[in-house]
Design an enzyme around this catalytic site. Structure first.
Site, mmCIF file in Angstrom:
data_model
loop_
_atom_site.group_PDB
_atom_site.id
_atom_site.type_symbol
_atom_site.label_atom_id
_atom_site.label_comp_id
_atom_site.label_asym_id
_atom_site.label_seq_id
_atom_site.Cartn_x
_atom_site.Cartn_y
_atom_site.Cartn_z
ATOM 1 N N GLU A 136 25.988 6.265 -30.460
ATOM 2 C CA GLU A 136 26.790 6.826 -31.569
ATOM 3 C C GLU A 136 27.431 8.122 -31.083
ATOM 4 O O GLU A 136 27.002 8.678 -30.064
ATOM 5 C CB GLU A 136 25.880 7.122 -32.761
ATOM 6 C CG GLU A 136 25.215 5.866 -33.278
ATOM 7 C CD GLU A 136 24.339 6.125 -34.505
ATOM 8 O OE1 GLU A 136 24.274 7.283 -34.975
ATOM 9 O OE2 GLU A 136 23.722 5.154 -34.970
ATOM 10 N N ALA A 140 24.591 10.313 -30.550
ATOM 11 C CA ALA A 140 23.335 9.744 -30.033
ATOM 12 C C ALA A 140 23.611 8.838 -28.855
ATOM 13 O O ALA A 140 24.021 7.687 -29.037
ATOM 14 C CB ALA A 140 22.618 8.973 -31.138
ATOM 15 N N SER A 155 21.974 9.448 -24.875
ATOM 16 C CA SER A 155 20.693 9.410 -24.154
ATOM 17 C C SER A 155 19.519 9.441 -25.123
ATOM 18 O O SER A 155 18.492 8.809 -24.892
ATOM 19 C CB SER A 155 20.593 10.605 -23.208
ATOM 20 O OG SER A 155 21.644 10.581 -22.289
ATOM 21 N N PHE A 180 31.651 3.449 -27.882
ATOM 22 C CA PHE A 180 31.566 2.996 -26.491
ATOM 23 C C PHE A 180 30.831 1.663 -26.353
ATOM 24 O O PHE A 180 29.997 1.487 -25.460
ATOM 25 C CB PHE A 180 30.924 4.074 -25.599
ATOM 26 C CG PHE A 180 31.917 4.533 -24.574
ATOM 27 C CD1 PHE A 180 32.743 5.609 -24.837
ATOM 28 C CD2 PHE A 180 32.074 3.836 -23.384
ATOM 29 C CE1 PHE A 180 33.720 5.986 -23.916
ATOM 30 C CE2 PHE A 180 33.043 4.204 -22.455
ATOM 31 C CZ PHE A 180 33.864 5.286 -22.728
ATOM 32 N N GLU A 209 17.684 -4.798 -17.796
ATOM 33 C CA GLU A 209 19.011 -4.194 -18.013
ATOM 34 C C GLU A 209 19.392 -3.321 -16.818
ATOM 35 O O GLU A 209 20.481 -3.433 -16.257
ATOM 36 C CB GLU A 209 18.985 -3.355 -19.301
ATOM 37 C CG GLU A 209 20.244 -2.530 -19.461
ATOM 38 C CD GLU A 209 20.361 -1.832 -20.818
ATOM 39 O OE1 GLU A 209 19.583 -2.148 -21.722
ATOM 40 O OE2 GLU A 209 21.250 -0.969 -20.941
ATOM 41 N N ARG A 210 18.465 -2.467 -16.405
ATOM 42 C CA ARG A 210 18.785 -1.534 -15.304
ATOM 43 C C ARG A 210 18.894 -2.262 -13.979
ATOM 44 O O ARG A 210 19.710 -1.889 -13.123
ATOM 45 C CB ARG A 210 17.737 -0.417 -15.271
ATOM 46 C CG ARG A 210 17.901 0.452 -16.490
ATOM 47 C CD ARG A 210 17.020 1.641 -16.598
ATOM 48 N NE ARG A 210 17.418 2.357 -17.816
ATOM 49 C CZ ARG A 210 16.603 3.034 -18.593
ATOM 50 N NH1 ARG A 210 15.327 3.128 -18.307
ATOM 51 N NH2 ARG A 210 17.060 3.645 -19.673
ATOM 52 N N GLN A 240 35.042 7.348 17.233
ATOM 53 C CA GLN A 240 33.598 7.487 17.029
ATOM 54 C C GLN A 240 33.248 8.092 15.669
ATOM 55 O O GLN A 240 32.256 7.709 15.053
ATOM 56 C CB GLN A 240 32.974 8.322 18.156
ATOM 57 C CG GLN A 240 31.473 8.130 18.198
ATOM 58 C CD GLN A 240 30.821 8.967 19.260
ATOM 59 O OE1 GLN A 240 31.036 10.176 19.348
ATOM 60 N NE2 GLN A 240 30.006 8.340 20.087
HETATM 61 C C1 LIG Z 1 31.485 2.069 -19.437
HETATM 62 C C2 LIG Z 1 30.446 2.319 -20.484
HETATM 63 C C3 LIG Z 1 29.983 1.246 -21.255
HETATM 64 C C4 LIG Z 1 29.050 1.473 -22.273
HETATM 65 N N1 LIG Z 1 28.620 0.396 -23.031
HETATM 66 C C5 LIG Z 1 27.739 0.618 -24.063
HETATM 67 C C6 LIG Z 1 27.324 -0.469 -24.912
HETATM 68 O O1 LIG Z 1 27.726 -1.637 -24.732
HETATM 69 N N2 LIG Z 1 26.475 -0.193 -25.933
HETATM 70 C C7 LIG Z 1 25.999 1.062 -26.180
HETATM 71 O O2 LIG Z 1 25.237 1.225 -27.110
HETATM 72 N N3 LIG Z 1 26.377 2.096 -25.385
HETATM 73 C C8 LIG Z 1 27.233 1.910 -24.346
HETATM 74 N N4 LIG Z 1 27.646 2.960 -23.545
HETATM 75 C C9 LIG Z 1 27.166 4.298 -23.835
HETATM 76 C C10 LIG Z 1 26.097 4.758 -22.853
HETATM 77 O O3 LIG Z 1 24.906 4.073 -23.077
HETATM 78 C C11 LIG Z 1 25.960 6.270 -23.011
HETATM 79 O O4 LIG Z 1 27.159 6.832 -22.496
HETATM 80 C C12 LIG Z 1 24.767 6.818 -22.264
HETATM 81 O O5 LIG Z 1 23.575 6.421 -22.887
HETATM 82 C C13 LIG Z 1 24.796 8.368 -22.194
HETATM 83 O O6 LIG Z 1 24.977 8.907 -23.454
HETATM 84 P P1 LIG Z 1 26.155 9.955 -23.733
HETATM 85 O O7 LIG Z 1 27.388 9.421 -23.131
HETATM 86 O O8 LIG Z 1 26.157 10.256 -25.184
HETATM 87 O O9 LIG Z 1 25.774 11.237 -22.920
HETATM 88 P P2 LIG Z 1 24.684 12.407 -23.345
HETATM 89 O O10 LIG Z 1 23.393 11.770 -23.759
HETATM 90 O O11 LIG Z 1 25.392 13.281 -24.337
HETATM 91 O O12 LIG Z 1 24.526 13.131 -21.995
HETATM 92 C C14 LIG Z 1 25.507 14.027 -21.455
HETATM 93 C C15 LIG Z 1 24.945 14.606 -20.153
HETATM 94 O O13 LIG Z 1 23.707 15.287 -20.414
HETATM 95 C C16 LIG Z 1 22.652 14.727 -19.659
HETATM 96 N N5 LIG Z 1 21.430 14.683 -20.461
HETATM 97 C C17 LIG Z 1 21.296 14.252 -21.729
HETATM 98 N N6 LIG Z 1 20.022 14.367 -22.143
HETATM 99 C C18 LIG Z 1 19.340 14.894 -21.098
HETATM 100 C C19 LIG Z 1 17.972 15.270 -20.896
HETATM 101 N N7 LIG Z 1 17.069 15.111 -21.854
HETATM 102 N N8 LIG Z 1 17.627 15.772 -19.687
HETATM 103 C C20 LIG Z 1 18.543 15.954 -18.706
HETATM 104 N N9 LIG Z 1 19.840 15.623 -18.847
HETATM 105 C C21 LIG Z 1 20.243 15.106 -20.014
HETATM 106 C C22 LIG Z 1 23.110 13.318 -19.315
HETATM 107 O O14 LIG Z 1 22.490 12.853 -18.145
HETATM 108 C C23 LIG Z 1 24.610 13.514 -19.130
HETATM 109 O O15 LIG Z 1 24.861 13.997 -17.840
HETATM 110 C C24 LIG Z 1 28.554 2.772 -22.500
HETATM 111 C C25 LIG Z 1 29.013 3.838 -21.719
HETATM 112 C C26 LIG Z 1 29.938 3.630 -20.713
HETATM 113 C C27 LIG Z 1 30.415 4.790 -19.899
#
Ligand SMILES: Cc1cc2nc3c(=O)[nH]c(=O)nc-3n(C[C@H](O)[C@H](O)[C@H](O)COP(=O)(O)OP(=O)(O)OC[C@H]3O[C@@H](n4cnc5c(N)ncnc54)[C@H](O)[C@@H]3O)c2cc1C
Length: 380
Positions: free
Chosen positions: A127, A130, A132, A156, A243-244, A280
């Protein structure tokens, strides 16, 4: 000794898929990248030819194949540089939720159509606030007699435009504990109150449709609950290993493609009188790239074998997810350096995978989150 032993059936399946991709997919990639979506018809063709959801049991219309068929499809699609055709997300990440946690009625209703490509799936967790931290999601699912009413928005979401069925993570607003409040719901396209937003313009994965999804008083029957109520978070966690692993296999295969292309380029391209490959410093770069790829391949094949034996390799898979996706990006960067200005042209074969790889350290859990998981498993 090979870590993975592909049978004759696997090898024939791979060759059949290669032929299919060469005929039906590769000639269309540029158009689909430009359109920023793949047509639903290619999903149906993939399905009719047995390339989707290869592990679904025969009683539900699948071929009941082992995990190596999933690996083959994921690799071959990456080697074809059509990473935007994210079939592994559908076949090996989302549909397994239905196969594993679905009721008999849900399996009968959906699985055969997921196999045939008549249903394309998406999973909606993320979201605007929401990503990570899944526990902070705000989408709600409130009880209303025999129904549940979903309100909120997701962003996304891959396959967000093409999807016929979305698995939505939503919270029961009366439960305080965020983890225990999350459940998973099946929402079909066309359900009143469910709207798809615009296809997002992205840095890479251009042929992949990615969208916001909106739920406004979206009433679905309670029978669309997937698995147990309040167990959504745990169900998502349970499926993270595969998944991973899939994301990592895809990244590694893209890296392997880039390496091969770069070696060929350096072998045939002249620079200051000689071939690039005779220089080289170029050789040393290629050697380092090949070494990284080989280490990644050895690690991934071992994880594939362990995963097939049902071992818990969650920590190792998190290691692979961050290490391989970062390594493949590094290989892609070095490749572009070796191509010089040629690597700055859209028609250059390594440009699209270079661009598409950039998403892999982000989705399915970011590299930082992987490091956090590993640190915890080390008792830190
Ligand atoms: C191409 C693509 C496809 C996607 N497809 C889907 C999908 O099909 N379904 C779906 O639900 N989502 C999807 N996503 C979303 C994806 O799962 C999220 O982008 C991902 O979980 C990270 O969340 P965020 O982008 O909100 O970043 P944030 O959680 O806001 O993080 C931003 C930065 O802060 C860091 N961070 C955050 N929390 C911590 C912590 N506790 N400790 C250290 N560092 C932290 C992160 O590593 C990152 O560098 C997709 C994303 C992309 C780019």
């Amino acid at each position: 000794m090979e870590i993975i032993n592909y049978t004759e059936e696997h090898k024939q399946f791979r060759q059949r898929l290669k032929n299919f991709l060469a005929k039906e997919v590769i000639p269309n990639i540029e158009k689909w990248e430009h359109d920023e979506i793949t047509p639903k018809s290619i999903w149906a063709k993939l399905g009719k030819n047995g390339f989707l959801c290869t592990d679904v049991p025969q009683e539900y219309g699948g071929m009941g194949g082992d995990f190596l068929y999933s690996v083959i499809v994921c690799e071959e699609i990456a080697y074809s540089t059509i990473a935007g055709l994210l079939t592994y997300l559908h076949s090996d990440i989302i549909v397994p939720y239905i196969s594993t946690f679905g009721t008999e009625d849900q399996k009968k209703k959906y699985l055969s159509k997921c196999v045939s490509g008549d249903i394309i799936t998406a999973v909606a967790m993320t979201e605007p606030g929401a990503g990570s931290d899944l526990a902070s999601l705000c989408t709600t699912a409130e009880d209303d007699g025999d129904h549940v009413v979903i309100n909120g928005s997701k962003t996304f979401i891959s396959n967000g435009i093409n999807c016929d069925l979305v698995i939505v993570a939503a919270k029961d607003p009366v439960i305080e504990n965020s983890y225990k409040a999350i459940s998973l719901y099946i929402v079909e396209d066309g359900t009143p109150g469910f709207e798809k937003g615009q296809n997002l313009e992205k840095l890479g994965l251009h042929s992949q449709d990615t969208a916001e999804l909106f739920f406004s008083k979206c009433r679905i029957p309670k029978s669309n609950l997937l698995g147990e109520r309040g167990k959504g978070f745990y169900m998502l966690m349970q499926k993270l290993q595969q998944e991973r692993l899939m994301i990592t296999i895809n990244a590694l295969a893209s890296g392997e493609f880039i390496l091969e292309e770069t070696i060929e380029y350096c072998k045939k391209t002249k620079d200051q009188g000689g071939l690039l490959a005779q220089n080289q410093s170029v050789q040393f770069k290629l050697v380092e790239m090949a070494t990284d790829i080989k280490i990644g391949r050895t690690f991934i094949d071992k994880l594939i074998a362990d995963h097939m034996e049902g071992k818990d390799v969650n920590t190792e898979t998190s290691m692979a997810k961050f290490w391989v996706s970062e390594m493949a990006n590094k290989v892609a960067d070095r490749s572009l350096d070796l191509y010089g200005y040629s690597g700055w042209l859209e028609k250059c074969s390594v440009v699209r995978p270079w661009r598409d790889l950039r998403g892999t350290p982000i989705f399915g859990g970011t590299s930082q989150i992987m490091r956090k998981i590993i640190a915890k498993s080390m008792g830190l």
